[in-house]
Design a protein around this motif. Structure first.
Motif, mmCIF file in Angstrom:
data_model
loop_
_atom_site.group_PDB
_atom_site.id
_atom_site.type_symbol
_atom_site.label_atom_id
_atom_site.label_comp_id
_atom_site.label_asym_id
_atom_site.label_seq_id
_atom_site.Cartn_x
_atom_site.Cartn_y
_atom_site.Cartn_z
ATOM 1 N N TYR A 26 79.336 53.070 74.930
ATOM 2 C CA TYR A 26 79.034 53.830 73.074
ATOM 3 C C TYR A 26 79.807 53.843 72.585
ATOM 4 N N ARG A 27 81.156 53.138 72.720
ATOM 5 C CA ARG A 27 82.214 52.818 72.206
ATOM 6 C C ARG A 27 82.572 51.630 70.916
ATOM 7 N N TYR A 31 80.934 55.181 69.089
ATOM 8 C CA TYR A 31 81.323 56.073 69.399
ATOM 9 C C TYR A 31 82.733 56.887 69.577
ATOM 10 N N VAL A 33 84.307 58.571 72.130
ATOM 11 C CA VAL A 33 84.192 58.992 73.614
ATOM 12 C C VAL A 33 85.060 59.483 74.344
ATOM 13 N N ARG A 92 76.102 64.473 73.953
ATOM 14 C CA ARG A 92 76.667 63.641 73.093
ATOM 15 C C ARG A 92 76.401 64.338 71.355
ATOM 16 N N GLY A 94 74.914 62.647 68.757
ATOM 17 C CA GLY A 94 74.253 60.741 67.678
ATOM 18 C C GLY A 94 74.450 61.561 65.812
ATOM 19 N N GLU A 97 78.676 60.642 65.949
ATOM 20 C CA GLU A 97 79.103 59.364 66.890
ATOM 21 C C GLU A 97 80.217 60.031 67.641
ATOM 22 N N ALA A 98 79.831 61.153 69.129
ATOM 23 C CA ALA A 98 80.776 61.565 69.834
ATOM 24 C C ALA A 98 79.989 61.919 71.030
ATOM 25 N N ALA A 99 81.041 61.421 71.996
ATOM 26 C CA ALA A 99 80.179 61.838 73.147
ATOM 27 C C ALA A 99 81.500 61.681 74.531
#
Length: 150
Positions: A26-27, A31, A33, A92, A94, A97-99
């Motif tokens: 994800y990073r 994102y 994370v 998450r 989208g 862009e956070a998870a």
């Protein structure tokens, strides 16, 4: 809270390794994370979900993330080993862009209330808290069947 045993063993180590690899993926996709490393995972007394005790730093990161993001997209990875179900949940947003990566585990034979609550309500929660916090951050999951083996 229902004591569901300690997470000792290779299954827990693998879910933590998978969490780190998933977080890194994800990073790479841009994102922000937060990976949780709970010192304790229990099923809440009413069966509504899991209670995770994390460090104060991780708790603050979760508080910040849920204040700024709408975590509505969910991925669930599940494995059964040694009489336990190990789950890695990624929630998450989208758009921002956070998870959030939440590793969980439970013993199916000791989590009857969890399955019943999921069937009746159609959702489960993870309550993230630190030992020093008076409150918890609740993260909702609208497809609880993903948490349970066939």
């Amino acid at each position: 809270m229902d004591d569901i045993g300690t997470p000792a063993g290779e299954g827990w180590e693998r879910v933590i390794e998978d969490m780190h690899a998933t977080g890194e993926t994800y990073r790479e996709d841009g994102y922000d994370v937060v990976e949780l490393h709970p010192g304790d995972v229990t099923v809440v007394d009413d069966g509504s979900g899991f209670d995770l005790v994390v460090s104060g730093e991780e708790f603050a990161a979760v508080q910040s993330m849920v204040a700024d993001a709408s975590l509505t997209e969910t991925e669930v990875f599940r494995a059964v080993e040694g009489g336990r179900v190990y789950v890695l949940v990624v929630v998450r947003d989208g758009a921002s862009e956070a998870a959030l990566c939440c590793p969980l585990y439970y013993a199916p034979d000791r989590a009857t209330s969890l399955r019943e609550y999921a069937r009746e309500s159609g959702r489960l929660f993870t309550y993230v808290r630190s030992l020093s916090a008076d409150d918890a951050v609740a993260v909702a999951f609208d497809d609880p069947e993903l948490f349970f083996p066939e």
